[in-house]
Design an enzyme around this catalytic site. Structure first.
Site, short mmCIF file in Angstrom:
data_model
loop_
_atom_site.label_atom_id
_atom_site.label_comp_id
_atom_site.label_asym_id
_atom_site.label_seq_id
_atom_site.Cartn_x
_atom_site.Cartn_y
_atom_site.Cartn_z
N ASP A 172 -40.17 -10.54 -11.98
CA ASP A 172 -38.84 -10.18 -12.44
C ASP A 172 -38.49 -11.10 -13.62
OD1 ASP A 172 -36.15 -9.30 -12.45
OD2 ASP A 172 -35.60 -10.92 -11.07
N ASP A 224 -34.94 -11.78 -15.04
CA ASP A 224 -33.72 -12.59 -14.94
C ASP A 224 -33.73 -13.43 -13.67
OD1 ASP A 224 -32.59 -11.66 -17.33
OD2 ASP A 224 -31.95 -9.83 -16.33
N ASP A 277 -35.68 -12.48 -7.48
CA ASP A 277 -34.60 -13.21 -6.81
C ASP A 277 -33.67 -12.27 -6.05
OD1 ASP A 277 -33.87 -12.42 -9.55
OD2 ASP A 277 -31.90 -13.20 -8.99
MG LIG Z 1 -33.63 -11.20 -11.21
#
Ligand SMILES: [Mg+2]
Length: 178
Positions: A6, A8, A137
């Protein structure tokens, strides 16, 4: 092995970049610190009357391009590549895609080189993307398929309520991923 990363809050530090951008726009209101972040959705941690201000901050021109790298992330990506892992970036752009999509590519070009842009996969549904591991996240990733990848949660204050999952940072990635 294919590892999907991922962007961000795994590679690009959205949280820190947001606090910097917020202080510039609204110096009279302190941004939430890391330990005050409880929800995956940044906006939901702010009071409703500030939701527009939050959104206008991360939708502004230059926001995504100027995000600082997560500590250790660039070295970690190089370490994965050196270990023979096929690394791809799997990122879900904002619905307000106007600056976000281009600037995500610009960020990767700036920090990992233009050739790495060939390894970017933009999808709002990550279950459609094949791979062995997804490092993300977001504690809950849903979509139309049952993914083949194993979800490794990138540790952030707002996802710590989730127990019983595989978790990593760029300090312990070797033990978790290799
Ligand atoms: Mg993320």
């Amino acid at each position: 092995m294919i590892v999907l990363l991922d962007q961000d809050n795994v590679l690009a530090d959205f949280e820190e970049g947001f606090r910097v951008a917020w202080r510039e726009r609204f110096p009279e209101i302190p941004p939430l610190g890391p330990q005050q972040r409880k929800s995956f959705s940044l906006k939901l941690d702010y009071p409703p009357e500030q939701h527009e201000m939050v959104q206008s901050t991360y939708c502004s021109r230059g926001f995504f391009r100027n995000l600082p790298p997560v500590l250790g992330a660039l070295e970690g990506v190089r370490g994965l590549i050196d270990a023979g892992v096929e690394v791809f970036i799997c990122t879900a752009p904002l619905r307000h895609f106007e600056h976000c999509v281009l600037e995500k590519f610009e960020w990767v070009e700036q920090h990992l080189g233009r050739r790495f842009c060939e390894r970017m996969i933009l999808s709002r549904d990550k279950t459609l993307v094949d791979g062995d591991v997804l490092v993300d996240d977001n504690p809950r990733i849903h979509g139309v398929r049952t993914p083949r990848w194993r979800h490794v949660v990138y540790d952030q204050p707002f996802n710590r309520q989730l127990n019983g999952v595989s978790r990593m940072t760029w300090e312990n990635w070797r033990e978790v991923l290799l």
